[in-house]
Design a protein around this motif. Structure first.
Motif, PDB file in Angstrom:
ATOM      1  N   ALA A 173      -5.528   8.920   5.238  1.00 35.28           N
ATOM      2  CA  ALA A 173      -6.151   8.401   6.461  1.00 35.28           C
ATOM      3  C   ALA A 173      -7.495   9.050   6.750  1.00 35.28           C
ATOM      4  O   ALA A 173      -8.341   8.462   7.425  1.00 35.28           O
ATOM      5  N   ALA A 174      -7.722  10.256   6.222  1.00 36.51           N
ATOM      6  CA  ALA A 174      -9.022  10.902   6.401  1.00 36.51           C
ATOM      7  C   ALA A 174     -10.119  10.084   5.724  1.00 36.51           C
ATOM      8  O   ALA A 174     -11.232   9.950   6.245  1.00 36.51           O
ATOM      9  N   VAL A 175      -9.805   9.529   4.557  1.00 38.44           N
ATOM     10  CA  VAL A 175     -10.774   8.682   3.850  1.00 38.44           C
ATOM     11  C   VAL A 175     -10.982   7.384   4.627  1.00 38.44           C
ATOM     12  O   VAL A 175     -12.114   6.912   4.790  1.00 38.44           O
ATOM     13  N   LEU A 176      -9.890   6.798   5.116  1.00 37.60           N
ATOM     14  CA  LEU A 176      -9.993   5.590   5.933  1.00 37.60           C
ATOM     15  C   LEU A 176     -10.873   5.839   7.155  1.00 37.60           C
ATOM     16  O   LEU A 176     -11.758   5.025   7.482  1.00 37.60           O
ATOM     17  N   ALA A 177     -10.659   6.957   7.820  1.00 38.64           N
ATOM     18  CA  ALA A 177     -11.453   7.285   9.005  1.00 38.64           C
ATOM     19  C   ALA A 177     -12.930   7.429   8.657  1.00 38.64           C
ATOM     20  O   ALA A 177     -13.806   6.923   9.377  1.00 38.64           O
ATOM     21  N   ASP A 178     -13.235   8.119   7.564  1.00 35.41           N
ATOM     22  CA  ASP A 178     -14.628   8.289   7.134  1.00 35.41           C
ATOM     23  C   ASP A 178     -15.290   6.943   6.835  1.00 35.41           C
ATOM     24  O   ASP A 178     -16.456   6.721   7.195  1.00 35.41           O
ATOM     25  N   LEU A 179     -14.545   6.060   6.164  1.00 37.59           N
ATOM     26  CA  LEU A 179     -15.102   4.751   5.810  1.00 37.59           C
ATOM     27  C   LEU A 179     -15.489   3.952   7.047  1.00 37.59           C
ATOM     28  O   LEU A 179     -16.562   3.348   7.111  1.00 37.59           O
ATOM     29  N   VAL A 180     -14.609   3.943   8.034  1.00 39.94           N
ATOM     30  CA  VAL A 180     -14.877   3.156   9.241  1.00 39.94           C
ATOM     31  C   VAL A 180     -15.933   3.832  10.108  1.00 39.94           C
ATOM     32  O   VAL A 180     -16.863   3.178  10.607  1.00 39.94           O
ATOM     33  N   ALA A 181     -15.853   5.151  10.276  1.00 43.00           N
ATOM     34  CA  ALA A 181     -16.817   5.861  11.118  1.00 43.00           C
ATOM     35  C   ALA A 181     -18.238   5.774  10.562  1.00 43.00           C
ATOM     36  O   ALA A 181     -19.207   5.711  11.325  1.00 43.00           O
ATOM     37  N   SER A 182     -18.342   5.755   9.234  1.00 37.98           N
ATOM     38  CA  SER A 182     -19.667   5.701   8.602  1.00 37.98           C
ATOM     39  C   SER A 182     -20.202   4.284   8.464  1.00 37.98           C
ATOM     40  O   SER A 182     -21.365   4.088   8.089  1.00 37.98           O
ATOM     41  N   GLY A 183     -19.359   3.295   8.729  1.00 38.31           N
ATOM     42  CA  GLY A 183     -19.777   1.901   8.605  1.00 38.31           C
ATOM     43  C   GLY A 183     -19.794   1.379   7.182  1.00 38.31           C
ATOM     44  O   GLY A 183     -20.345   0.305   6.917  1.00 38.31           O
ATOM     45  N   THR A 184     -19.184   2.117   6.249  1.00 34.62           N
ATOM     46  CA  THR A 184     -19.189   1.676   4.847  1.00 34.62           C
ATOM     47  C   THR A 184     -17.939   0.882   4.474  1.00 34.62           C
ATOM     48  O   THR A 184     -17.865   0.342   3.370  1.00 34.62           O
ATOM     49  N   ALA A 185     -16.973   0.796   5.374  1.00 37.69           N
ATOM     50  CA  ALA A 185     -15.748   0.039   5.070  1.00 37.69           C
ATOM     51  C   ALA A 185     -15.994  -1.457   5.179  1.00 37.69           C
ATOM     52  O   ALA A 185     -16.798  -1.909   6.010  1.00 37.69           O
ATOM     53  N   LYS A 186     -15.287  -2.211   4.355  1.00 39.34           N
ATOM     54  CA  LYS A 186     -15.251  -3.660   4.532  1.00 39.34           C
ATOM     55  C   LYS A 186     -14.142  -3.933   5.538  1.00 39.34           C
ATOM     56  O   LYS A 186     -12.959  -3.929   5.210  1.00 39.34           O
ATOM     57  N   VAL A 187     -14.521  -4.148   6.788  1.00 35.76           N
ATOM     58  CA  VAL A 187     -13.549  -4.302   7.867  1.00 35.76           C
ATOM     59  C   VAL A 187     -13.014  -5.726   7.904  1.00 35.76           C
ATOM     60  O   VAL A 187     -13.769  -6.693   7.763  1.00 35.76           O
ATOM     61  N   VAL A 188     -11.702  -5.839   8.070  1.00 39.84           N
ATOM     62  CA  VAL A 188     -11.027  -7.139   8.126  1.00 39.84           C
ATOM     63  C   VAL A 188     -10.154  -7.167   9.378  1.00 39.84           C
ATOM     64  O   VAL A 188      -9.912  -6.124   9.994  1.00 39.84           O
ATOM     65  N   PRO A 189      -9.667  -8.344   9.773  1.00 39.51           N
ATOM     66  CA  PRO A 189      -8.768  -8.391  10.935  1.00 39.51           C
ATOM     67  C   PRO A 189      -7.527  -7.514  10.713  1.00 39.51           C
ATOM     68  O   PRO A 189      -7.069  -7.344   9.584  1.00 39.51           O
ATOM     69  N   ALA A 190      -6.998  -6.983  11.790  1.00 40.42           N
ATOM     70  CA  ALA A 190      -5.825  -6.108  11.709  1.00 40.42           C
ATOM     71  C   ALA A 190      -4.549  -6.939  11.616  1.00 40.42           C
ATOM     72  O   ALA A 190      -3.690  -6.905  12.492  1.00 40.42           O
ATOM     73  N   THR A 191      -4.458  -7.675  10.536  1.00 41.78           N
ATOM     74  CA  THR A 191      -3.271  -8.483  10.254  1.00 41.78           C
ATOM     75  C   THR A 191      -2.735  -8.068   8.890  1.00 41.78           C
ATOM     76  O   THR A 191      -3.507  -7.739   7.980  1.00 41.78           O
ATOM     77  N   PRO A 192      -1.407  -8.050   8.722  1.00 44.05           N
ATOM     78  CA  PRO A 192      -0.819  -7.523   7.488  1.00 44.05           C
ATOM     79  C   PRO A 192      -1.113  -8.380   6.266  1.00 44.05           C
ATOM     80  O   PRO A 192      -1.031  -9.609   6.313  1.00 44.05           O
ATOM     81  N   LEU A 193      -1.464  -7.729   5.184  1.00 45.10           N
ATOM     82  CA  LEU A 193      -1.711  -8.395   3.910  1.00 45.10           C
ATOM     83  C   LEU A 193      -0.451  -8.232   3.061  1.00 45.10           C
ATOM     84  O   LEU A 193      -0.280  -7.234   2.376  1.00 45.10           O
ATOM     85  N   TYR A 194       0.451  -9.213   3.151  1.00 47.30           N
ATOM     86  CA  TYR A 194       1.738  -9.086   2.483  1.00 47.30           C
ATOM     87  C   TYR A 194       1.715  -9.538   1.020  1.00 47.30           C
ATOM     88  O   TYR A 194       2.390  -8.979   0.178  1.00 47.30           O
ATOM     89  N   LEU A 195       0.982 -10.614   0.703  1.00 48.15           N
ATOM     90  CA  LEU A 195       0.897 -11.245  -0.621  1.00 48.15           C
ATOM     91  C   LEU A 195       2.183 -11.973  -1.041  1.00 48.15           C
ATOM     92  O   LEU A 195       2.152 -12.812  -1.921  1.00 48.15           O
ATOM     93  N   ARG A 196       3.291 -11.648  -0.426  1.00 45.13           N
ATOM     94  CA  ARG A 196       4.516 -12.404  -0.709  1.00 45.13           C
ATOM     95  C   ARG A 196       5.395 -12.364   0.525  1.00 45.13           C
ATOM     96  O   ARG A 196       5.214 -11.521   1.409  1.00 45.13           O
ATOM     97  N   ARG A 197       6.371 -13.258   0.586  1.00 42.73           N
ATOM     98  CA  ARG A 197       7.251 -13.343   1.744  1.00 42.73           C
ATOM     99  C   ARG A 197       8.182 -12.129   1.803  1.00 42.73           C
ATOM    100  O   ARG A 197       8.549 -11.579   0.767  1.00 42.73           O
ATOM    101  N   PRO A 198       8.557 -11.711   3.024  1.00 37.54           N
ATOM    102  CA  PRO A 198       9.514 -10.603   3.132  1.00 37.54           C
ATOM    103  C   PRO A 198      10.877 -10.984   2.585  1.00 37.54           C
ATOM    104  O   PRO A 198      11.213 -12.161   2.487  1.00 37.54           O
ATOM    105  N   ASP A 199      11.665  -9.969   2.213  1.00 39.06           N
ATOM    106  CA  ASP A 199      13.004 -10.227   1.686  1.00 39.06           C
ATOM    107  C   ASP A 199      13.899 -10.897   2.719  1.00 39.06           C
ATOM    108  O   ASP A 199      14.704 -11.762   2.396  1.00 39.06           O
ATOM    109  N   ALA A 200      13.797 -10.469   3.971  1.00 39.27           N
ATOM    110  CA  ALA A 200      14.660 -11.023   5.011  1.00 39.27           C
ATOM    111  C   ALA A 200      14.007 -12.253   5.612  1.00 39.27           C
ATOM    112  O   ALA A 200      12.893 -12.190   6.123  1.00 39.27           O
ATOM    113  N   VAL A 201      14.653 -13.397   5.539  1.00 44.31           N
ATOM    114  CA  VAL A 201      14.144 -14.635   6.112  1.00 44.31           C
ATOM    115  C   VAL A 201      15.229 -15.262   6.977  1.00 44.31           C
ATOM    116  O   VAL A 201      16.419 -14.998   6.810  1.00 44.31           O
TER     117      VAL A 201
END
Length: 219
Positions: A173-201
């Motif tokens: 998380a220290a790297v994540l914090a540095d990326l966002v604080a410095s403006g070098t992160a590619k920021v995306v909406p705070a929605t989960p990137l699952y790539l596949r459906r959860p096991d429980a449906v």
């Protein structure tokens, strides 16, 4: 700025606090089964270390995955809830990008692979520490096999497919914090990137089966 950053997309429950100049507090525990129990204490720990209160926060950064459903949901729900309650912005960042930014490689292309369970990995290809050129995607390690350096837990779990392992194993998380604080992160909406459906449906509604007596009754 007082930015709280955390990621729960891997077995690491990692939290950091950034004051706009540098990271001032961190907490990381590796436990694949206890994201829900350990994230809030981790947040309390970094605030305590810095002598701060959650009302002092100005921003939140959160890893959006890809990652297994349960752990990833814990982080995203916590980030969105805090952002709403405190009325502060929430910045999402791909977890693979956080690992890439800390890649222990000299130069040239490399990959990031994290554990997707089911004998699969979440995977991305990078031209350098800040340029993703493919992915994220999920697949079997043998379908993605490469001699290029591979950062992340996937290289540790599947050395035959990824023989050139490179650190780190989990995001920080220290790297994540540095990326966002410095403006070098590619920021995306705070929605989960699952790539596949959860096991429980949700179960589908069951079809009604007529009894033999009902079938004989004329309409």
């Amino acid at each position: 700025m007082l930015l709280l950053a955390f990621d729960t997309a891997t077995p690491a429950i990692t939290v950091a606090l950034h004051d706009g100049t540098s990271v001032v507090a961190t907490s990381t525990v590796v436990d694949a089964m206890r994201h829900g129990e350990l994230l809030v204490p981790g947040i309390a720990s970094v605030l305590d270390q810095a002598g701060a209160d959650r009302t002092d926060l100005t921003d939140i950064a959160v890893g959006v995955g890809p990652g297994p459903f349960t752990g990833l949901r814990v982080g995203l729900m916590t980030a969105r809830t805090l952002g709403h309650v405190l009325d502060i912005p929430v910045h999402g960042v791909c977890t693979l990008d956080v690992l890439a930014a800390a890649a222990e490689v000299d130069s040239g292309p490399f990959c990031v692979a994290t554990d997707a369970r089911r004998k699969e990995v979440y995977w991305g290809r990078y031209a350098d520490r800040h340029t993703r050129v493919d992915g994220p995607l999920v697949d079997r390690p043998d379908a993605l096999a490469t001699a290029d350096p591979v950062v992340g837990r996937g290289a540790v779990l599947y050395p035959t497919a990824f023989p050139t392992a490179a650190g780190p194993v989990d995001p920080d998380a220290a790297v994540l914090a540095d990326l966002v604080a410095s403006g070098t992160a590619k920021v995306v909406p705070a929605t989960p990137l699952y790539l596949r459906r959860p096991d429980a449906v949700e179960p589908r509604s069951r079809k009604r089966v007529l009894t033999a007596r009902e079938e004989r009754v004329p309409s």
